[in-house]
Write an enzyme that holds these catalytic residues in place. Structure first.
Site, mmCIF file in Angstrom:
data_model
loop_
_atom_site.group_PDB
_atom_site.id
_atom_site.type_symbol
_atom_site.label_atom_id
_atom_site.label_comp_id
_atom_site.label_asym_id
_atom_site.label_seq_id
_atom_site.Cartn_x
_atom_site.Cartn_y
_atom_site.Cartn_z
ATOM 1 N N GLU A 25 53.615 43.581 6.403
ATOM 2 C CA GLU A 25 52.506 44.543 6.452
ATOM 3 C C GLU A 25 52.705 45.601 7.538
ATOM 4 O O GLU A 25 53.503 45.404 8.471
ATOM 5 C CB GLU A 25 51.183 43.818 6.674
ATOM 6 C CG GLU A 25 51.097 43.024 7.976
ATOM 7 C CD GLU A 25 49.663 42.763 8.432
ATOM 8 O OE1 GLU A 25 48.873 43.723 8.526
ATOM 9 O OE2 GLU A 25 49.346 41.595 8.721
ATOM 10 N N LYS A 86 43.581 52.404 8.403
ATOM 11 C CA LYS A 86 43.727 50.981 8.084
ATOM 12 C C LYS A 86 43.286 50.798 6.627
ATOM 13 O O LYS A 86 42.154 51.109 6.278
ATOM 14 C CB LYS A 86 42.854 50.156 9.040
ATOM 15 C CG LYS A 86 42.882 48.658 8.767
ATOM 16 C CD LYS A 86 41.976 47.927 9.761
ATOM 17 C CE LYS A 86 41.646 46.531 9.276
ATOM 18 N NZ LYS A 86 40.600 45.894 10.098
ATOM 19 N N VAL A 106 46.703 42.664 5.199
ATOM 20 C CA VAL A 106 47.189 41.560 4.357
ATOM 21 C C VAL A 106 46.786 41.810 2.902
ATOM 22 O O VAL A 106 47.619 41.736 1.991
ATOM 23 C CB VAL A 106 46.643 40.202 4.861
ATOM 24 C CG1 VAL A 106 46.885 39.091 3.846
ATOM 25 C CG2 VAL A 106 47.285 39.845 6.201
ATOM 26 N N ASP A 138 30.309 39.890 7.130
ATOM 27 C CA ASP A 138 31.653 40.380 7.435
ATOM 28 C C ASP A 138 32.672 39.310 7.049
ATOM 29 O O ASP A 138 32.935 38.367 7.794
ATOM 30 C CB ASP A 138 31.762 40.752 8.919
ATOM 31 C CG ASP A 138 33.073 41.467 9.238
ATOM 32 O OD1 ASP A 138 33.935 41.563 8.336
ATOM 33 O OD2 ASP A 138 33.224 41.935 10.387
ATOM 34 N N SER A 140 36.565 39.143 5.492
ATOM 35 C CA SER A 140 37.736 39.983 5.233
ATOM 36 C C SER A 140 38.100 40.011 3.753
ATOM 37 O O SER A 140 38.077 38.978 3.067
ATOM 38 C CB SER A 140 38.934 39.460 6.022
ATOM 39 O OG SER A 140 40.086 40.202 5.679
ATOM 40 N N ASP A 142 40.902 40.167 2.789
ATOM 41 C CA ASP A 142 42.113 39.331 2.638
ATOM 42 C C ASP A 142 41.788 38.079 1.797
ATOM 43 O O ASP A 142 42.623 37.607 1.032
ATOM 44 C CB ASP A 142 42.630 38.847 4.006
ATOM 45 C CG ASP A 142 43.175 39.976 4.881
ATOM 46 O OD1 ASP A 142 43.285 41.118 4.383
ATOM 47 O OD2 ASP A 142 43.482 39.696 6.062
ATOM 48 N N LYS A 159 42.877 33.562 13.488
ATOM 49 C CA LYS A 159 42.435 33.569 14.890
ATOM 50 C C LYS A 159 41.054 32.980 15.017
ATOM 51 O O LYS A 159 40.224 33.145 14.140
ATOM 52 C CB LYS A 159 42.340 35.030 15.357
ATOM 53 C CG LYS A 159 43.643 35.613 15.761
ATOM 54 C CD LYS A 159 43.391 36.714 16.799
ATOM 55 C CE LYS A 159 44.708 37.229 17.289
ATOM 56 N NZ LYS A 159 45.299 38.148 16.312
#
Ligand code: PSU
Ligand code: MN
Length: 304
Positions: A25, A86, A106, A138, A140, A142, A159
């Site tokens: 990425e 982004k 990702v 919120d 992602s 991904d 994380k």
């Protein structure tokens, strides 16, 4: 071939010849690490993939093309350009059609990889359900991408800026296998554990390749998370990083950081607060993921 894609010669040749290719990425370069560590890491990751018998294909959006593989100057652009967007699934078409420079997350890298016919992707960590995600929503993109797009993502887990428990619940609901590579526990990026287990443990590239092949031949669409813990020598203590994460989260809250700015803000604050120690760990875990991803890509190309 899709008219929006533009391949480097090396990647084009590898794909035509059925050789193993590993996607990488660009968000990690443009928004995940500072200069010059970002460009140094990007170059080293490509080298590690070659050393393990695969061809690297770093993916990003540039000049109205989805680049599948970047040359040296293009890689430099993603590391230094002052206004790189982004790009996740939502942003993909707009950034491409307006000719902007777009670093792919990702999710967006999975989209590019799948369009190009690349099955394995190496990164640092995936996005997930944010802490208090039940209130902020919120989550992602991904995760939704992993639910629909056939690419295996080799990462060091997620994380603990995220709610790892809810991230794993979300992946289960959407049918995404979470594989522990030589581990029974889900790693949390800087640390080798998180307090959560993985769904399955696999101990070799061949076993991972067999699982992926079986999944996709059955028509069970979607990706997989291949969770590969940071090597022991570079791991950070959970207690060491947890306080820093709490502080970064508090500041994000106070400064009303929202939307796609949240993750880059947290990554950069954590790096500052640990005086670069977290960055060194981050770089090492990406190297390890690149090596494992290349081995899985090689195994996928061997006939069972
Ligand atoms: N997590 C990390 N490092 C990263 C990212 C996530 O530990 O660099 C990047 C990846 O590109 C990931 C993206 O896809 O952040 C997720 O952003 P968001 O939470 O806005 O979906
Ligand atoms: Mn988000």
């Amino acid at each position: 071939m899709n008219r929006y894609l533009q391949f480097t010669e090396e990647v084009q040749e590898a794909l035509s010849a059925g050789k193993p290719v590993v996607a990488l990425e660009t968000t990690i370069i443009s928004h995940g690490m500072p200069y010059p560590q970002n460009i140094e890491t990007a170059r080293s990751v490509e080298r590690i993939i070659r050393e393990h018998g695969a061809v690297p294909a770093t993916i990003g959006i540039l000049n109205g093309h989805v680049k599948i593989g970047l040359n040296a100057a293009e890689l430099e652009t993603f590391a230094t350009h002052p206004s790189v967007e982004k790009v996740s699934r939502r942003d993909f078409a707009h950034v491409l059609s307006s000719g902007k420079v777009g670093a792919t997350t990702v999710a967006a890298t999975m989209i590019g990889a799948a369009l190009a016919g690349i099955e394995v992707f190496a990164t640092g960590g995936i996005g997930g359900v944010h802490r208090e995600g039940e209130k902020t929503m919120d989550i992602s993109a991904d995760l939704t991408e992993l639910a629909r797009t056939n690419v295996a993502v080799v990462c060091a887990g997620a994380k603990s800026i995220l709610d790892i428990g809810r991230t794993l619940e979300y992946l289960e609901t959407h049918g995404v296998p979470v594989v522990g590579y030589k581990t029974d526990v889900f790693p949390s990026f800087y640390s080798r554990e998180s307090g959560f287990s993985v769904d399955f443990r696999l101990d070799s590239p061949d076993e991972v390749a067999a699982m992926l092949r079986t999944k996709w031949e059955l028509g069970l669409s979607g990706g997989a998370v291949i969770a590969n813990p940071v090597p022991e020598a570079h791991a950070m203590k959970h207690e060491e990083i947890e306080g820093v994460i709490r502080q970064a989260l508090r500041e994000a809250n106070e400064q009303h950081i929202a939307g796609k700015k949240v993750t880059p803000f947290l990554l950069s604050r954590i790096k500052q607060l640990t005086e670069g120690k977290s960055l060194a760990t981050n770089i090492q875990l990406v190297y390890h993921n690149a090596a494992v991803a290349a081995q899985i890509a090689v195994a996928l190309k061997q006939k069972p």
